[in-house]
Write an enzyme that holds these catalytic residues in place. Structure first.
Site, PDB file in Angstrom:
ATOM      1  N   SER A 119      42.820  40.933  33.737  1.00  0.00           N
ATOM      2  CA  SER A 119      42.348  40.776  32.248  1.00  0.00           C
ATOM      3  C   SER A 119      42.052  39.201  31.962  1.00  0.00           C
ATOM      4  CB  SER A 119      43.606  40.813  31.649  1.00  0.00           C
ATOM      5  OG  SER A 119      44.442  42.536  32.085  1.00  0.00           O
ATOM      6  N   HIS A 140      37.031  43.912  36.549  1.00  0.00           N
ATOM      7  CA  HIS A 140      37.862  44.192  35.367  1.00  0.00           C
ATOM      8  C   HIS A 140      37.489  45.368  34.996  1.00  0.00           C
ATOM      9  CE1 HIS A 140      39.791  42.843  31.433  1.00  0.00           C
ATOM     10  NE2 HIS A 140      40.845  43.522  31.737  1.00  0.00           N
ATOM     11  N   GLU A 152      33.850  44.934  33.186  1.00  0.00           N
ATOM     12  CA  GLU A 152      33.186  43.776  33.772  1.00  0.00           C
ATOM     13  C   GLU A 152      33.442  42.876  34.836  1.00  0.00           C
ATOM     14  OE1 GLU A 152      34.282  40.986  29.267  1.00  0.00           O
ATOM     15  OE2 GLU A 152      36.601  42.065  30.328  1.00  0.00           O
ATOM     16  N   ASN A 190      39.143  40.368  25.930  1.00  0.00           N
ATOM     17  CA  ASN A 190      40.184  40.019  25.806  1.00  0.00           C
ATOM     18  C   ASN A 190      40.222  39.016  24.432  1.00  0.00           C
ATOM     19  OD1 ASN A 190      41.863  42.234  26.267  1.00  0.00           O
ATOM     20  ND2 ASN A 190      41.895  41.365  29.071  1.00  0.00           N
TER      21      ASN A 190
END
Ligand code: CAA
Ligand code: NAD
Length: 283
Positions: A119, A140, A152, A190
Protein backbone atom coordinates in the site's frame (compact mmCIF):
# COMPACT_ATOMS: atom_id res chain seq x y z
CA UNK A 1 6.41 -12.31 -22.08
CA UNK A 2 3.24 -14.35 -21.63
CA UNK A 3 1.90 -14.80 -18.13
CA UNK A 4 0.03 -18.09 -17.67
CA UNK A 5 0.66 -19.27 -14.13
CA UNK A 6 0.41 -16.94 -11.16
CA UNK A 7 1.23 -17.29 -7.48
CA UNK A 8 -0.42 -14.99 -4.94
CA UNK A 9 1.36 -14.90 -1.57
CA UNK A 10 -0.87 -14.08 1.40
CA UNK A 11 -4.46 -15.35 1.46
CA UNK A 12 -5.87 -12.46 3.50
CA UNK A 13 -8.51 -10.10 2.19
CA UNK A 14 -6.29 -8.72 -0.59
CA UNK A 15 -4.50 -11.91 -1.63
CA UNK A 16 -7.75 -13.91 -1.82
CA UNK A 17 -9.36 -11.13 -3.90
CA UNK A 18 -6.40 -11.00 -6.29
CA UNK A 19 -6.39 -14.80 -6.65
CA UNK A 20 -10.13 -14.78 -7.37
CA UNK A 21 -9.90 -12.10 -10.06
CA UNK A 22 -6.89 -13.82 -11.70
CA UNK A 23 -8.65 -17.22 -11.75
CA UNK A 24 -11.83 -15.65 -13.15
CA UNK A 25 -9.75 -14.02 -15.90
CA UNK A 26 -8.28 -17.33 -17.12
CA UNK A 27 -4.95 -17.51 -15.28
CA UNK A 28 -3.85 -20.63 -13.43
CA UNK A 29 -3.43 -19.54 -9.84
CA UNK A 30 -1.71 -20.82 -6.71
CA UNK A 31 -2.88 -19.06 -3.57
CA UNK A 32 -0.15 -19.31 -0.93
CA UNK A 33 -0.19 -18.61 2.80
CA UNK A 34 2.11 -19.84 5.55
CA UNK A 35 -0.93 -20.06 7.83
CA UNK A 36 -3.13 -23.02 6.85
CA UNK A 37 -6.21 -21.66 8.59
CA UNK A 38 -5.87 -18.33 6.74
CA UNK A 39 -5.42 -20.21 3.46
CA UNK A 40 -8.54 -22.28 4.04
CA UNK A 41 -10.52 -19.17 4.96
CA UNK A 42 -9.29 -17.37 1.83
CA UNK A 43 -10.19 -20.31 -0.46
CA UNK A 44 -13.65 -20.68 1.15
CA UNK A 45 -14.29 -16.97 0.78
CA UNK A 46 -13.49 -17.09 -2.94
CA UNK A 47 -15.91 -19.97 -3.43
CA UNK A 48 -18.58 -18.08 -1.49
CA UNK A 49 -18.16 -14.93 -3.60
CA UNK A 50 -18.25 -16.91 -6.86
CA UNK A 51 -21.42 -18.72 -5.73
CA UNK A 52 -22.94 -15.33 -4.91
CA UNK A 53 -21.98 -14.04 -8.37
CA UNK A 54 -23.73 -17.05 -9.96
CA UNK A 55 -26.79 -16.40 -7.78
CA UNK A 56 -26.82 -12.79 -9.02
CA UNK A 57 -26.48 -14.02 -12.63
CA UNK A 58 -23.18 -12.15 -13.03
CA UNK A 59 -21.49 -15.43 -14.00
CA UNK A 60 -22.58 -18.90 -15.10
CA UNK A 61 -22.18 -22.00 -13.01
CA UNK A 62 -19.73 -23.27 -15.66
CA UNK A 63 -17.58 -20.10 -15.30
CA UNK A 64 -17.51 -20.64 -11.55
CA UNK A 65 -16.45 -24.28 -11.89
CA UNK A 66 -13.76 -23.33 -14.42
CA UNK A 67 -12.41 -20.55 -12.17
CA UNK A 68 -12.26 -22.91 -9.17
CA UNK A 69 -10.52 -25.56 -11.30
CA UNK A 70 -7.81 -23.01 -12.16
CA UNK A 71 -7.29 -22.17 -8.47
CA UNK A 72 -5.11 -24.24 -6.13
CA UNK A 73 -3.63 -23.68 -2.70
CA UNK A 74 -0.04 -23.80 -1.47
CA UNK A 75 1.82 -23.39 1.80
CA UNK A 76 5.35 -23.51 0.34
CA UNK A 77 7.06 -20.63 -1.45
CA UNK A 78 9.02 -23.15 -3.50
CA UNK A 79 5.76 -23.94 -5.35
CA UNK A 80 6.57 -20.73 -7.30
CA UNK A 81 9.14 -22.76 -9.29
CA UNK A 82 6.94 -22.85 -12.43
CA UNK A 83 5.10 -19.53 -12.08
CA UNK A 84 5.51 -16.69 -14.60
CA UNK A 85 4.26 -14.08 -12.19
CA UNK A 86 4.19 -13.85 -8.40
CA UNK A 87 2.36 -11.17 -6.44
CA UNK A 88 2.91 -10.73 -2.73
CA UNK A 89 0.12 -9.53 -0.42
CA UNK A 90 1.47 -10.26 3.08
CA UNK A 91 1.61 -7.86 6.03
CA UNK A 92 2.64 -4.23 5.33
CA UNK A 93 6.11 -4.57 6.85
CA UNK A 94 9.36 -3.98 4.95
CA UNK A 95 11.41 -6.65 6.73
CA UNK A 96 8.76 -9.33 6.12
CA UNK A 97 8.39 -8.32 2.46
CA UNK A 98 12.17 -8.29 1.88
CA UNK A 99 12.44 -11.78 3.35
CA UNK A 100 9.64 -13.06 1.10
CA UNK A 101 11.22 -11.45 -1.99
CA UNK A 102 14.68 -12.81 -1.15
CA UNK A 103 13.28 -16.34 -0.82
CA UNK A 104 11.14 -15.98 -3.93
CA UNK A 105 14.07 -14.80 -5.99
CA UNK A 106 15.82 -18.07 -5.20
CA UNK A 107 12.90 -20.32 -6.25
CA UNK A 108 10.98 -18.51 -9.02
CA UNK A 109 12.03 -19.09 -12.65
CA UNK A 110 14.49 -16.56 -14.07
CA UNK A 111 11.87 -15.01 -16.37
CA UNK A 112 9.26 -14.53 -13.62
CA UNK A 113 8.06 -11.07 -12.65
CA UNK A 114 7.75 -10.44 -8.92
CA UNK A 115 5.17 -7.87 -7.82
CA UNK A 116 4.13 -6.41 -4.50
CA UNK A 117 0.63 -5.29 -3.57
CA UNK A 118 2.16 -3.00 -0.95
CA UNK A 119 0.00 0.00 0.00
CA UNK A 120 2.86 2.36 0.67
CA UNK A 121 6.34 0.80 0.92
CA UNK A 122 9.14 1.69 -1.54
CA UNK A 123 9.28 -0.77 -4.46
CA UNK A 124 12.93 0.15 -5.05
CA UNK A 125 13.87 -1.19 -1.61
CA UNK A 126 11.79 -4.36 -1.98
CA UNK A 127 13.42 -4.94 -5.42
CA UNK A 128 16.89 -4.59 -3.87
CA UNK A 129 16.23 -7.77 -1.85
CA UNK A 130 16.40 -9.70 -5.16
CA UNK A 131 18.91 -10.27 -7.94
CA UNK A 132 16.33 -9.23 -10.54
CA UNK A 133 15.30 -5.66 -9.60
CA UNK A 134 14.37 -4.94 -13.23
CA UNK A 135 11.62 -7.60 -12.90
CA UNK A 136 10.16 -6.26 -9.64
CA UNK A 137 7.17 -3.90 -9.66
CA UNK A 138 4.34 -2.56 -7.51
CA UNK A 139 0.84 -3.70 -8.48
CA UNK A 140 -1.48 -2.06 -5.99
CA UNK A 141 -5.05 -3.39 -6.03
CA UNK A 142 -7.85 -1.72 -4.08
CA UNK A 143 -10.13 -3.40 -1.54
CA UNK A 144 -12.50 -5.18 -2.26
CA UNK A 145 -10.47 -6.41 -5.24
CA UNK A 146 -13.34 -8.02 -7.19
CA UNK A 147 -15.25 -4.72 -7.12
CA UNK A 148 -12.68 -1.92 -7.37
CA UNK A 149 -11.54 -0.99 -10.85
CA UNK A 150 -8.16 0.63 -10.13
CA UNK A 151 -4.65 -0.80 -10.06
CA UNK A 152 -1.80 1.60 -9.26
CA UNK A 153 1.34 0.38 -11.01
CA UNK A 154 4.58 1.50 -9.39
CA UNK A 155 7.97 1.26 -11.01
CA UNK A 156 11.00 0.90 -8.78
CA UNK A 157 14.17 2.71 -9.80
CA UNK A 158 15.35 -0.28 -11.83
CA UNK A 159 12.02 -1.68 -13.13
CA UNK A 160 12.34 -2.35 -16.87
CA UNK A 161 9.92 -1.17 -19.56
CA UNK A 162 9.20 -4.80 -20.47
CA UNK A 163 8.14 -5.53 -16.89
CA UNK A 164 5.94 -2.45 -16.83
CA UNK A 165 4.29 -3.37 -20.14
CA UNK A 166 3.63 -6.97 -19.01
CA UNK A 167 1.91 -5.75 -15.83
CA UNK A 168 -0.06 -3.06 -17.62
CA UNK A 169 -1.30 -5.71 -20.06
CA UNK A 170 -2.15 -8.10 -17.22
CA UNK A 171 -4.10 -5.34 -15.43
CA UNK A 172 -6.17 -4.84 -18.59
CA UNK A 173 -6.79 -8.59 -18.84
CA UNK A 174 -8.15 -8.49 -15.28
CA UNK A 175 -10.58 -5.82 -16.50
CA UNK A 176 -9.01 -3.16 -14.26
CA UNK A 177 -7.74 0.31 -15.09
CA UNK A 178 -3.99 0.82 -14.65
CA UNK A 179 -2.53 4.14 -13.51
CA UNK A 180 1.24 4.58 -13.39
CA UNK A 181 2.51 6.21 -10.21
CA UNK A 182 6.03 7.15 -9.06
CA UNK A 183 7.72 5.30 -6.20
CA UNK A 184 6.87 7.77 -3.42
CA UNK A 185 5.53 6.94 0.07
CA UNK A 186 1.84 6.01 -0.11
CA UNK A 187 1.92 6.42 -3.93
CA UNK A 188 -1.21 8.48 -4.78
CA UNK A 189 -4.13 6.52 -3.31
CA UNK A 190 -2.89 6.23 0.26
CA UNK A 191 -1.08 9.58 0.35
CA UNK A 192 -4.47 11.16 -0.21
CA UNK A 193 -6.82 8.68 1.51
CA UNK A 194 -4.94 7.69 4.66
CA UNK A 195 -4.39 11.19 6.16
CA UNK A 196 -8.16 11.69 5.76
CA UNK A 197 -8.84 8.45 7.66
CA UNK A 198 -6.22 9.37 10.32
CA UNK A 199 -7.85 12.81 10.71
CA UNK A 200 -11.26 11.15 11.10
CA UNK A 201 -9.79 9.01 13.91
CA UNK A 202 -8.38 12.19 15.53
CA UNK A 203 -11.90 13.68 15.57
CA UNK A 204 -13.05 10.62 17.54
CA UNK A 205 -9.94 10.75 19.79
CA UNK A 206 -10.53 14.43 20.57
CA UNK A 207 -14.22 13.80 21.34
CA UNK A 208 -15.45 15.98 18.47
CA UNK A 209 -17.93 13.28 17.42
CA UNK A 210 -18.64 9.55 17.77
CA UNK A 211 -17.44 7.09 15.09
CA UNK A 212 -21.05 6.76 13.90
CA UNK A 213 -21.46 10.53 13.58
CA UNK A 214 -18.12 11.01 11.79
CA UNK A 215 -19.21 8.35 9.30
CA UNK A 216 -22.65 9.88 8.84
CA UNK A 217 -21.13 13.32 8.19
CA UNK A 218 -18.83 11.97 5.49
CA UNK A 219 -21.42 9.65 3.90
CA UNK A 220 -24.33 12.06 3.75
CA UNK A 221 -22.28 15.25 3.60
CA UNK A 222 -19.65 14.28 1.04
CA UNK A 223 -21.17 11.21 -0.64
CA UNK A 224 -18.49 8.72 0.42
CA UNK A 225 -19.80 5.15 -0.05
CA UNK A 226 -18.48 4.26 3.41
CA UNK A 227 -17.62 6.61 6.26
CA UNK A 228 -13.87 6.88 7.00
CA UNK A 229 -14.10 5.03 10.33
CA UNK A 230 -15.96 2.12 8.73
CA UNK A 231 -13.44 2.20 5.90
CA UNK A 232 -10.54 2.06 8.38
CA UNK A 233 -12.10 -1.03 9.99
CA UNK A 234 -12.64 -2.50 6.52
CA UNK A 235 -9.03 -1.93 5.40
CA UNK A 236 -7.61 -3.17 8.73
CA UNK A 237 -6.40 -0.83 11.48
CA UNK A 238 -2.95 -2.47 11.45
CA UNK A 239 -2.61 -1.71 7.74
CA UNK A 240 -3.82 1.89 8.31
CA UNK A 241 -1.23 2.36 11.07
CA UNK A 242 1.63 0.90 9.00
CA UNK A 243 0.74 3.17 6.08
CA UNK A 244 0.67 6.27 8.33
CA UNK A 245 4.06 5.25 9.73
CA UNK A 246 5.48 4.95 6.21
CA UNK A 247 4.11 8.42 5.32
CA UNK A 248 5.40 9.90 8.60
CA UNK A 249 8.87 8.46 8.19
CA UNK A 250 9.04 8.88 4.41
CA UNK A 251 8.12 12.57 4.34
CA UNK A 252 9.45 13.47 7.81
CA UNK A 253 6.44 15.71 8.28
CA UNK A 254 4.46 15.79 11.54
CA UNK A 255 1.21 16.19 9.61
CA UNK A 256 1.35 12.41 9.05
CA UNK A 257 1.62 11.54 12.76
CA UNK A 258 -0.55 8.44 13.38
CA UNK A 259 -3.37 9.13 15.83
CA UNK A 260 -2.57 7.64 19.30
CA UNK A 261 -6.02 6.05 19.36
CA UNK A 262 -5.19 4.13 16.18
CA UNK A 263 -1.96 2.89 17.80
CA UNK A 264 -3.81 1.86 20.95
CA UNK A 265 -6.45 -0.12 19.06
CA UNK A 266 -3.79 -1.99 17.09
CA UNK A 267 -1.89 -2.76 20.31
CA UNK A 268 -5.13 -4.16 21.75
CA UNK A 269 -5.52 -6.45 18.73
CA UNK A 270 -8.58 -4.51 17.57
CA UNK A 271 -7.70 -4.66 13.90
CA UNK A 272 -11.15 -3.93 12.45
CA UNK A 273 -13.51 -6.19 10.58
CA UNK A 274 -10.97 -8.99 10.06
CA UNK A 275 -10.44 -9.46 13.83
CA UNK A 276 -14.10 -8.98 14.79
CA UNK A 277 -13.53 -5.65 16.55
CA UNK A 278 -12.22 -2.24 15.60
CA UNK A 279 -14.10 1.02 16.02
CA UNK A 280 -17.18 -1.15 15.55
CA UNK A 281 -18.02 -4.71 16.63
CA UNK A 282 -18.46 -7.45 13.99
CA UNK A 283 -19.96 -10.85 14.76
N1 CAA B 1 -15.62 -8.64 -1.59
C1 CAA B 1 -16.18 -8.85 -2.80
N2 CAA B 1 -17.29 -8.22 -3.22
C2 CAA B 1 -17.85 -7.35 -2.38
C3 CAA B 1 -17.35 -7.08 -1.09
C4 CAA B 1 -16.18 -7.78 -0.70
N3 CAA B 1 -15.61 -7.58 0.49
N4 CAA B 1 -18.13 -6.16 -0.49
C5 CAA B 1 -19.10 -5.87 -1.36
N5 CAA B 1 -18.94 -6.57 -2.50
C6 CAA B 1 -19.78 -6.52 -3.68
C7 CAA B 1 -21.14 -7.07 -3.36
O1 CAA B 1 -21.18 -8.47 -3.61
C8 CAA B 1 -22.04 -6.30 -4.32
O2 CAA B 1 -22.06 -6.92 -5.57
P1 CAA B 1 -23.49 -7.40 -6.13
O3 CAA B 1 -24.36 -6.18 -6.13
O4 CAA B 1 -23.21 -7.92 -7.48
O5 CAA B 1 -23.94 -8.42 -5.13
C9 CAA B 1 -21.33 -4.95 -4.52
O6 CAA B 1 -19.98 -5.15 -4.05
C10 CAA B 1 -21.99 -3.86 -3.74
O7 CAA B 1 -22.05 -4.29 -2.39
P2 CAA B 1 -23.21 -3.90 -1.38
O8 CAA B 1 -24.46 -3.59 -2.14
O9 CAA B 1 -23.27 -4.94 -0.32
O10 CAA B 1 -22.65 -2.62 -0.62
P3 CAA B 1 -22.23 -1.21 -1.16
O11 CAA B 1 -23.07 -0.76 -2.29
O12 CAA B 1 -22.11 -0.38 0.05
O13 CAA B 1 -20.76 -1.44 -1.74
C11 CAA B 1 -18.46 -1.30 -1.37
C12 CAA B 1 -19.75 -2.00 -1.00
C13 CAA B 1 -18.17 -1.55 -2.86
C14 CAA B 1 -17.37 -1.95 -0.54
C15 CAA B 1 -18.62 0.24 -1.12
O14 CAA B 1 -19.05 0.45 0.19
C16 CAA B 1 -17.34 0.99 -1.34
O15 CAA B 1 -16.97 1.34 -2.47
N6 CAA B 1 -16.63 1.31 -0.23
C17 CAA B 1 -15.36 2.04 -0.31
C18 CAA B 1 -14.28 1.09 -0.75
C19 CAA B 1 -12.95 1.77 -0.85
O16 CAA B 1 -12.78 2.97 -0.66
N7 CAA B 1 -11.93 0.96 -1.16
C20 CAA B 1 -10.58 1.43 -1.21
C21 CAA B 1 -9.95 1.20 0.14
S1 CAA B 1 -8.28 1.80 0.16
C22 CAA B 1 -7.39 0.60 -0.56
O17 CAA B 1 -7.86 -0.43 -0.94
C23 CAA B 1 -5.93 0.86 -0.70
C24 CAA B 1 -5.06 0.51 0.44
O18 CAA B 1 -3.88 0.27 0.18
C25 CAA B 1 -5.52 0.52 1.84
P1 NAD C 1 -4.31 -9.55 5.85
O1 NAD C 1 -3.84 -9.37 7.24
O2 NAD C 1 -5.78 -9.71 5.59
O3 NAD C 1 -3.59 -10.83 5.18
C1 NAD C 1 -2.20 -11.05 5.17
C2 NAD C 1 -1.98 -12.55 4.97
O4 NAD C 1 -0.58 -12.78 4.72
C3 NAD C 1 -2.34 -13.38 6.22
O5 NAD C 1 -3.23 -14.42 5.82
C4 NAD C 1 -1.01 -13.98 6.68
O6 NAD C 1 -1.13 -15.29 7.20
C5 NAD C 1 -0.21 -13.98 5.38
N1 NAD C 1 1.23 -13.96 5.53
C6 NAD C 1 1.96 -13.18 6.37
N2 NAD C 1 3.28 -13.42 6.18
C7 NAD C 1 3.37 -14.38 5.19
C8 NAD C 1 4.46 -15.03 4.56
N3 NAD C 1 5.71 -14.77 4.89
N4 NAD C 1 4.17 -15.95 3.59
C9 NAD C 1 2.91 -16.24 3.25
N5 NAD C 1 1.84 -15.63 3.84
C10 NAD C 1 2.07 -14.71 4.79
O7 NAD C 1 -3.72 -8.31 5.03
P2 NAD C 1 -4.33 -7.58 3.73
O8 NAD C 1 -5.29 -6.55 4.16
O9 NAD C 1 -4.73 -8.61 2.74
O10 NAD C 1 -3.03 -6.80 3.22
C11 NAD C 1 -2.00 -7.46 2.55
C12 NAD C 1 -1.14 -6.45 1.79
O11 NAD C 1 -1.97 -5.73 0.87
C13 NAD C 1 -0.46 -5.39 2.69
O12 NAD C 1 0.77 -5.06 2.12
C14 NAD C 1 -1.44 -4.23 2.57
O13 NAD C 1 -0.82 -2.99 2.82
C15 NAD C 1 -1.87 -4.34 1.12
N6 NAD C 1 -3.16 -3.72 0.82
C16 NAD C 1 -4.18 -3.79 1.73
C17 NAD C 1 -5.39 -3.20 1.40
C18 NAD C 1 -6.54 -3.26 2.36
O14 NAD C 1 -7.51 -2.52 2.19
N7 NAD C 1 -6.50 -4.11 3.38
C19 NAD C 1 -5.58 -2.58 0.16
C20 NAD C 1 -4.51 -2.57 -0.76
C21 NAD C 1 -3.29 -3.14 -0.41
Amino acid sequence: MTIKKVMVIGAGQMGAGIAQVCAQSGFNVLLNDMNEAALEKGMKNIEKLLTRAVGKKRMTDRDKTDALRRLNSSTELKDAHDCDFVIEAVVENMEVKKKVFGELDAVAPKHAILASNTSSLPITEIAAATNRPEQVIGMHFMNPVPVMKLVEIIRGLQTSDDTYKAIESMTNKLNKTPVEVKDFPGFVSNRVLMPMINEAIYTVYEGVASPEDVDTVMKLGTNHPMGPITLADFIGLDTCLYIMEVLHEGFGDSKYRPCPLLRQYVKAGWLGKKSGRGFYQYS
